[in-house]
Design an enzyme around this catalytic site. Structure first.
Site, PDB file in Angstrom:
ATOM      1  N   CYS A   1       0.890  -1.161   0.000  1.00  0.00           N
ATOM      2  CA  CYS A   1       0.000   0.000   0.000  1.00  0.00           C
ATOM      3  C   CYS A   1       0.926   1.208   0.000  1.00  0.00           C
ATOM      4  CB  CYS A   1      -0.910   0.020   1.221  1.00  0.00           C
ATOM      5  SG  CYS A   1      -1.884   1.539   1.332  1.00  0.00           S
TER       6      CYS A   1
ATOM      7  N   CYS B   1      -0.529   4.342   2.231  1.00  0.00           N
ATOM      8  CA  CYS B   1      -0.582   4.255   3.696  1.00  0.00           C
ATOM      9  C   CYS B   1      -0.172   2.841   4.101  1.00  0.00           C
ATOM     10  CB  CYS B   1      -1.948   4.661   4.241  1.00  0.00           C
ATOM     11  SG  CYS B   1      -3.349   3.921   3.381  1.00  0.00           S
ATOM     12  N   SER B   2      -1.099   2.037   4.578  1.00  0.00           N
ATOM     13  CA  SER B   2      -0.722   0.678   4.989  1.00  0.00           C
ATOM     14  C   SER B   2      -1.902  -0.274   4.914  1.00  0.00           C
ATOM     15  CB  SER B   2      -0.147   0.696   6.404  1.00  0.00           C
ATOM     16  OG  SER B   2      -1.070   1.288   7.297  1.00  0.00           O
ATOM     17  N   CYS B   3      -2.775  -0.102   3.915  1.00  0.00           N
ATOM     18  CA  CYS B   3      -3.960  -0.955   3.764  1.00  0.00           C
ATOM     19  C   CYS B   3      -3.536  -2.425   3.681  1.00  0.00           C
ATOM     20  CB  CYS B   3      -4.727  -0.569   2.506  1.00  0.00           C
ATOM     21  SG  CYS B   3      -5.359   1.124   2.605  1.00  0.00           S
TER      22      CYS B   3
END
Lengths: 196, 94
Positions: free
Chosen positions: A104, A107-109
């Site tokens: 991602c 962000c950090s999905c």
């Protein structure tokens, strides 16, 4: 690109709003933590591993998984509906010709319900910025040296879908049970930074 | 807007502009030519939601780019999930 937020202005604002909500009786102390705990409960890479093992032993399930992962994982008692709304899941299968890896960049999905909380390296700017540009180099740093003839597909979880990699079944595992096969699957394998 | 304008196989180009606020079109994928590989449902545009609006859901697509198109080098592909608003069709001259 967003980074670590722990000391940022937005974190302070969120804590302030949280304190106000609690002071005015709109939110019980610890309620947010409880909700987060509920969301994370049951989220573990063992779920992803169970899906992979089923796909290895049942080609029909594998086909359904790749066509409509949300429906298929219900067959093994799992779901992507643990949050505010059901998230779309897309499973991408490694083959001899193509290796898949998930990131991602914004962000950090991450599919928390199937893999648990994400590892810190997955959230690092180094991984997020480099794996889209030089996946072969980054995978080599993880210890995964792919044959030159294997192409690499990077999947950027930039919107509403979450991705999981279906690794290739290792050679010589024909006699293992589904449970034994699941035990071979690692979190890195489900993200694509390891072979299995 | 939001009429599932594209189908898998369509060639598209991403928006090249730098928006004033939040976007889910990663910078590295701006102004790039790719191919729609799959529909990914319909969702409210994140850019508008970040501004407190409640937009109607619109189509989201998995769009695949050759690394060389994005970075000028590399033999891999990168598939990004993009809202329809980010995309314009590339007309085929056949």
């Amino acid at each position: 690109m967003s980074g670590d937020h722990s000391s940022s202005v937005i974190s302070a604002e969120v804590r302030h709003v949280e304190a106000l909500l609690e002071a005015r009786g709109l939110l019980d102390a610890g309620e947010i933590d409880t909700r987060i705990d509920e969301f994370l409960a049951g989220g573990t890479p063992a779920n992803g591993a169970r899906i992979v093992a089923r796909a290895w032993v049942d080609p029909g399930f594998a086909a359904r998984l790749l066509a409509d992962a949300n429906a298929a994982i219900r067959e093994v008692g799992l779901s992507m509906a643990g949050g505010l709304q059901e998230q779309r899941l897309k499973v991408v299968a490694n083959t001899e010709q193509q290796h898949n890896v998930v990131v991602c960049t914004l962000c950090s999905c991450y599919p928390i319900a199937l893999l648990g909380p994400s590892p810190s390296w997955y959230k690092s700017e180094a991984y997020r910025s480099r794996v889209v540009r030089d996946p072969r180099g980054v995978l080599a740093e993880f210890g995964l040296e792919l044959p030159a003839g294997t192409s690499i597909a990077v999947w950027d979880a930039s919107a509403e879908s979450r991705y999981m990699v279906l690794p290739r079944r290792p050679e010589g595992t024909g006699s293992l049970s589904e449970e034994e096969l699941a035990a071979l699957v690692t979190r890195k394998g489900l993200i694509g930074t390891a072979a299995v | 807007m939001g009429t599932d304008r594209f189908t898998p196989g369509d060639r598209v180009r991403t928006r090249a502009t730098d928006p004033a606020g939040h976007t889910r079109l990663p910078r590295y994928a701006r102004g790039a030519a790719g191919v729609v590989v799959e529909r990914a449902g319909r969702h409210p545009l994140a850019d508008d939601r970040a501004h407190g609006l409640s937009p109607q859901p619109q189509a989201v697509y998995h769009v695949q780019f050759p690394a060389a198109e994005l970075f000028g080098a590399g033999d891999h592909t990168v598939t990004v999930e993009l809202w329809e608003d980010y995309l314009t069709p590339i007309e085929e001259s056949s």
